[in-house]
Design an enzyme around this catalytic site. Structure first.
Site, PDB file in Angstrom:
ATOM      1  N   ALA A 126       0.070  18.392 -12.808  1.00 29.73           N
ATOM      2  CA  ALA A 126      -0.738  18.066 -13.994  1.00 29.73           C
ATOM      3  C   ALA A 126       0.044  17.222 -14.992  1.00 29.73           C
ATOM      4  O   ALA A 126      -0.524  16.331 -15.644  1.00 29.73           O
ATOM      5  CB  ALA A 126      -1.220  19.353 -14.651  1.00 29.73           C
ATOM      6  N   ASP A 168      -6.570  -3.727  -7.103  1.00 30.46           N
ATOM      7  CA  ASP A 168      -7.260  -2.478  -6.743  1.00 30.46           C
ATOM      8  C   ASP A 168      -8.401  -2.172  -7.713  1.00 30.46           C
ATOM      9  O   ASP A 168      -9.503  -1.807  -7.303  1.00 30.46           O
ATOM     10  CB  ASP A 168      -6.280  -1.288  -6.777  1.00 30.46           C
ATOM     11  CG  ASP A 168      -5.464  -1.181  -5.508  1.00 30.46           C
ATOM     12  OD1 ASP A 168      -5.866  -1.757  -4.475  1.00 30.46           O
ATOM     13  OD2 ASP A 168      -4.404  -0.518  -5.556  1.00 30.46           O
ATOM     14  N   ALA A 192      -2.784  10.713  -9.479  1.00 27.15           N
ATOM     15  CA  ALA A 192      -2.055   9.983 -10.521  1.00 27.15           C
ATOM     16  C   ALA A 192      -0.971   9.114  -9.895  1.00 27.15           C
ATOM     17  O   ALA A 192       0.063   8.863 -10.484  1.00 27.15           O
ATOM     18  CB  ALA A 192      -1.454  10.983 -11.513  1.00 27.15           C
ATOM     19  N   ASN A 200      -4.641  15.946 -11.642  1.00 29.24           N
ATOM     20  CA  ASN A 200      -3.629  15.772 -10.593  1.00 29.24           C
ATOM     21  C   ASN A 200      -2.982  17.104 -10.259  1.00 29.24           C
ATOM     22  O   ASN A 200      -2.907  17.995 -11.096  1.00 29.24           O
ATOM     23  CB  ASN A 200      -2.562  14.769 -11.041  1.00 29.24           C
ATOM     24  CG  ASN A 200      -1.721  14.278  -9.870  1.00 29.24           C
ATOM     25  OD1 ASN A 200      -2.269  13.914  -8.834  1.00 29.24           O
ATOM     26  ND2 ASN A 200      -0.402  14.283 -10.023  1.00 29.24           N
ATOM     27  N   ARG A 201      -2.544  17.215  -8.991  1.00 32.76           N
ATOM     28  CA  ARG A 201      -1.852  18.418  -8.520  1.00 32.76           C
ATOM     29  C   ARG A 201      -0.666  18.716  -9.433  1.00 32.76           C
ATOM     30  O   ARG A 201      -0.530  19.818  -9.924  1.00 32.76           O
ATOM     31  CB  ARG A 201      -1.378  18.128  -7.081  1.00 32.76           C
ATOM     32  CG  ARG A 201      -0.975  19.277  -6.287  1.00 32.76           C
ATOM     33  CD  ARG A 201      -0.741  18.860  -4.859  1.00 32.76           C
ATOM     34  NE  ARG A 201       0.157  17.697  -4.719  1.00 32.76           N
ATOM     35  CZ  ARG A 201       0.566  17.217  -3.574  1.00 32.76           C
ATOM     36  NH1 ARG A 201       0.150  17.759  -2.439  1.00 32.76           N
ATOM     37  NH2 ARG A 201       1.375  16.175  -3.517  1.00 32.76           N
ATOM     38  N   LYS A 207       3.531   1.215  -4.068  1.00 31.64           N
ATOM     39  CA  LYS A 207       2.968   0.383  -5.148  1.00 31.64           C
ATOM     40  C   LYS A 207       3.808   0.375  -6.421  1.00 31.64           C
ATOM     41  O   LYS A 207       3.767  -0.581  -7.180  1.00 31.64           O
ATOM     42  CB  LYS A 207       1.538   0.834  -5.465  1.00 31.64           C
ATOM     43  CG  LYS A 207       0.593   0.469  -4.347  1.00 31.64           C
ATOM     44  CD  LYS A 207      -0.826   0.828  -4.633  1.00 31.64           C
ATOM     45  CE  LYS A 207      -1.632   0.539  -3.372  1.00 31.64           C
ATOM     46  NZ  LYS A 207      -3.047   0.506  -3.589  1.00 31.64           N
ATOM     47  N   THR A 228       0.827  -1.206   0.000  1.00 39.35           N
ATOM     48  CA  THR A 228       0.000   0.000   0.000  1.00 39.35           C
ATOM     49  C   THR A 228       0.858   1.252   0.000  1.00 39.35           C
ATOM     50  O   THR A 228       2.083   1.174  -0.150  1.00 39.35           O
ATOM     51  CB  THR A 228      -1.016  -0.060   1.189  1.00 39.35           C
ATOM     52  OG1 THR A 228      -1.963   0.994   1.029  1.00 39.35           O
ATOM     53  CG2 THR A 228      -0.333   0.059   2.530  1.00 39.35           C
ATOM     54  N   ALA A 262      -2.431   4.075  -6.689  1.00 38.23           N
ATOM     55  CA  ALA A 262      -3.819   3.600  -6.674  1.00 38.23           C
ATOM     56  C   ALA A 262      -4.513   3.982  -7.973  1.00 38.23           C
ATOM     57  O   ALA A 262      -5.236   3.175  -8.567  1.00 38.23           O
ATOM     58  CB  ALA A 262      -4.558   4.181  -5.473  1.00 38.23           C
ATOM     59  N   GLY A 306     -14.243   4.495   0.707  1.00 37.32           N
ATOM     60  CA  GLY A 306     -13.829   3.310  -0.045  1.00 37.32           C
ATOM     61  C   GLY A 306     -13.690   2.009   0.728  1.00 37.32           C
ATOM     62  O   GLY A 306     -12.889   1.148   0.336  1.00 37.32           O
TER      63      GLY A 306
HETATM   64  P1  NDP Z   1       0.576   7.686  -3.975  1.00 38.55           P
HETATM   65  O1  NDP Z   1       1.496   8.236  -2.925  1.00 38.55           O
HETATM   66  O2  NDP Z   1       1.108   6.774  -4.995  1.00 38.55           O
HETATM   67  O3  NDP Z   1      -0.105   8.921  -4.803  1.00 38.55           O
HETATM   68  C1  NDP Z   1      -0.643  10.010  -4.105  1.00 38.55           C
HETATM   69  C2  NDP Z   1      -1.461  10.890  -5.059  1.00 38.55           C
HETATM   70  O4  NDP Z   1      -2.161  11.848  -4.268  1.00 38.55           O
HETATM   71  C3  NDP Z   1      -0.637  11.688  -6.086  1.00 38.55           C
HETATM   72  O5  NDP Z   1      -1.375  11.826  -7.266  1.00 38.55           O
HETATM   73  C4  NDP Z   1      -0.505  13.055  -5.392  1.00 38.55           C
HETATM   74  O6  NDP Z   1      -0.362  14.147  -6.300  1.00 38.55           O
HETATM   75  C5  NDP Z   1      -1.841  13.165  -4.734  1.00 38.55           C
HETATM   76  N1  NDP Z   1      -1.863  14.067  -3.573  1.00 38.55           N
HETATM   77  C6  NDP Z   1      -1.221  13.907  -2.383  1.00 38.55           C
HETATM   78  N2  NDP Z   1      -1.511  14.929  -1.552  1.00 38.55           N
HETATM   79  C7  NDP Z   1      -2.349  15.753  -2.229  1.00 38.55           C
HETATM   80  C8  NDP Z   1      -3.009  16.970  -1.891  1.00 38.55           C
HETATM   81  N3  NDP Z   1      -2.845  17.554  -0.700  1.00 38.55           N
HETATM   82  N4  NDP Z   1      -3.813  17.542  -2.831  1.00 38.55           N
HETATM   83  C9  NDP Z   1      -3.996  16.951  -4.049  1.00 38.55           C
HETATM   84  N5  NDP Z   1      -3.390  15.789  -4.412  1.00 38.55           N
HETATM   85  C10 NDP Z   1      -2.579  15.203  -3.511  1.00 38.55           C
HETATM   86  O7  NDP Z   1      -0.653   7.033  -3.158  1.00 38.55           O
HETATM   87  P2  NDP Z   1      -1.631   5.857  -3.653  1.00 38.55           P
HETATM   88  O8  NDP Z   1      -2.045   6.199  -5.030  1.00 38.55           O
HETATM   89  O9  NDP Z   1      -1.040   4.524  -3.395  1.00 38.55           O
HETATM   90  O10 NDP Z   1      -2.883   5.989  -2.628  1.00 38.55           O
HETATM   91  C11 NDP Z   1      -3.809   7.071  -2.737  1.00 38.55           C
HETATM   92  C12 NDP Z   1      -4.937   6.877  -1.724  1.00 38.55           C
HETATM   93  O11 NDP Z   1      -5.763   5.790  -2.090  1.00 38.55           O
HETATM   94  C13 NDP Z   1      -4.476   6.595  -0.289  1.00 38.55           C
HETATM   95  O12 NDP Z   1      -5.284   7.375   0.584  1.00 38.55           O
HETATM   96  C14 NDP Z   1      -4.765   5.126  -0.111  1.00 38.55           C
HETATM   97  O13 NDP Z   1      -5.026   4.787   1.244  1.00 38.55           O
HETATM   98  C15 NDP Z   1      -6.031   4.981  -0.953  1.00 38.55           C
HETATM   99  N6  NDP Z   1      -6.283   3.588  -1.411  1.00 38.55           N
HETATM  100  C16 NDP Z   1      -7.436   2.947  -1.020  1.00 38.55           C
HETATM  101  C17 NDP Z   1      -7.721   1.669  -1.458  1.00 38.55           C
HETATM  102  C18 NDP Z   1      -8.974   0.984  -1.029  1.00 38.55           C
HETATM  103  O14 NDP Z   1      -9.018  -0.244  -1.141  1.00 38.55           O
HETATM  104  N7  NDP Z   1      -9.988   1.694  -0.594  1.00 38.55           N
HETATM  105  C19 NDP Z   1      -6.798   0.938  -2.334  1.00 38.55           C
HETATM  106  C20 NDP Z   1      -5.662   1.722  -2.744  1.00 38.55           C
HETATM  107  C21 NDP Z   1      -5.409   2.983  -2.259  1.00 38.55           C
HETATM  108  P3  NDP Z   1       1.099  14.593  -6.878  1.00 38.55           P
HETATM  109  O15 NDP Z   1       1.412  13.625  -7.996  1.00 38.55           O
HETATM  110  O16 NDP Z   1       0.862  15.966  -7.364  1.00 38.55           O
HETATM  111  O17 NDP Z   1       2.057  14.490  -5.722  1.00 38.55           O
END
Ligand code: NDP
Length: 278
Positions: free
Chosen positions: A158, A106, A132, A155-156, A69, A65, A135, A243
């Site tokens: 872009a 996922d 992006a 995405n933040r 990933k 997680t 997940a 979720g």
């Molecule tokens: P990653 O660290 O890989 O990606 C994080 C993403 O969130 C990036 O796109 C990042 O943008 C963006 N982000 C982070 N902070 C902010 C903010 N303050 N404002 C806007 N965008 C933000 O994380 P994952 O993709 O692995 O996980 C994302 C979420 O999904 C987590 O909360 C996780 O717990 C949840 N999840 C839930 C699942 C379920 O089964 N319900 C399964 C998988 C995940 P940038 O690229 O600009 O940094």
């Protein structure tokens, strides 16, 4: 002498919020499988060592997680097609010969929760995906396979959304965008796949994209509501859902791949929702 139960775990950072150990304990109880499932907190610099130690000491499978990933990919010897297409792994299986195979449940977990548990239509609808990261990567392919009218990824950073969308154009109508570009576009379904909630933030989504018919879904699940779910509810959307269902469904598919039995998710999801409402 009876042998020790098979060992599984979820690895992430932070990990104390994870409900996966509780869910897999329920699945094991329900199916009579002899296994234990724990949580491993691994900072990014320790990931490779912790994964290696887990499997060298006899571990059978890991869920992966946030934020590992994608980082886990170089540690694996094989990938399923869906993990390769996603470029992200949420599940590792150890084969009999010791090879580590990455998979991604996922997307199928999300799609099953949306379509089977919640009855949210996807085909011919306009979808907006926020985030992006790892997940988001896992859910784009399975969403496009249901033929939405269009999937927009915002995405933040872009550039990351645009780049990610380009990797999926062969699978359907998908494009990347900055939040500020969304303007007054309308979407039937908005999926929050950012980790903004981990720092109690909300993605910078223009409020104009929401209307009374919009369904909002937050991949985050730690409580009965999340900041994003609450934020959307306060703006009058049709439904706003955390979720937990995706978490239980992706876990059930992990369990199936590891143990060869698909657990019944209905009672486990109901109990998880009740637990989170306390
Ligand atoms: P990653 O660290 O890989 O990606 C994080 C993403 O969130 C990036 O796109 C990042 O943008 C963006 N982000 C982070 N902070 C902010 C903010 N303050 N404002 C806007 N965008 C933000 O994380 P994952 O993709 O692995 O996980 C994302 C979420 O999904 C987590 O909360 C996780 O717990 C949840 N999840 C839930 C699942 C379920 O089964 N319900 C399964 C998988 C995940 P940038 O690229 O600009 O940094």
């Amino acid at each position: 002498m009876t042998s020790a139960p098979d060992r599984y775990a979820v690895i992430g950072h932070p990990i104390e919020h994870s409900r996966s150990p509780w869910i897999h304990a329920r699945f094991a109880q329900q199916t009579g499988e002899r296994m234990v499932y724990s949580a491993i907190d691994a900072a990014p610099q320790d990931l490779a060592e912790r994964v290696r130690d887990f499997f060298q000491s006899g571990g059978c499978g890991l869920n992966v997680t946030v934020p590992h990933k994608q980082a886990v990919l170089p540690l694996l010897q094989e990938l399923s097609d869906r993990a390769r297409i996603a470029g992200a792994v949420n599940l590792i299986l150890r084969a009999a010969d010791g090879r580590l195979r990455g998979d991604n449940t996922d997307g199928s977990g999300l799609v099953r929760d949306l379509t089977y548990n919640l009855g949210v239509p996807i085909a011919a609808q306009r979808l907006l995906l926020l985030g992006a990261g790892g997940a988001a990567r896992g859910i784009i392919g399975p969403l496009l396979a249901l033929h939405p009218a269009e999937l927009v990824i915002a995405n933040r950073s872009a550039a990351r959304a645009i780049d990610l969308a380009q990797q999926f154009t062969r699978y359907g109508a998908v494009r990347g965008a900055a939040y500020a570009e969304l303007g007054r576009q309308r979407f039937a379904l908005i999926i929050n796949a950012t980790s903004a909630g981990l720092s109690s933030e909300i993605p910078p989504l223009p409020v104009e994209v929401l209307d009374a018919a919009t369904v909002c879904y937050d991949l985050a699940y730690t409580r009965d509501t999340t900041r994003f779910v609450q934020w959307a509810r306060e703006r009058g959307v049709a439904r706003s859902i955390p979720g937990a269902g995706m978490l239980v469904e992706q876990a059930a598919e992990s369990f199936l791949l590891w143990r060869g039995i698909r657990p019944d998710t209905t009672a486990v999801l109901a109990d998880l929702l009740a637990l989170q409402a306390q």
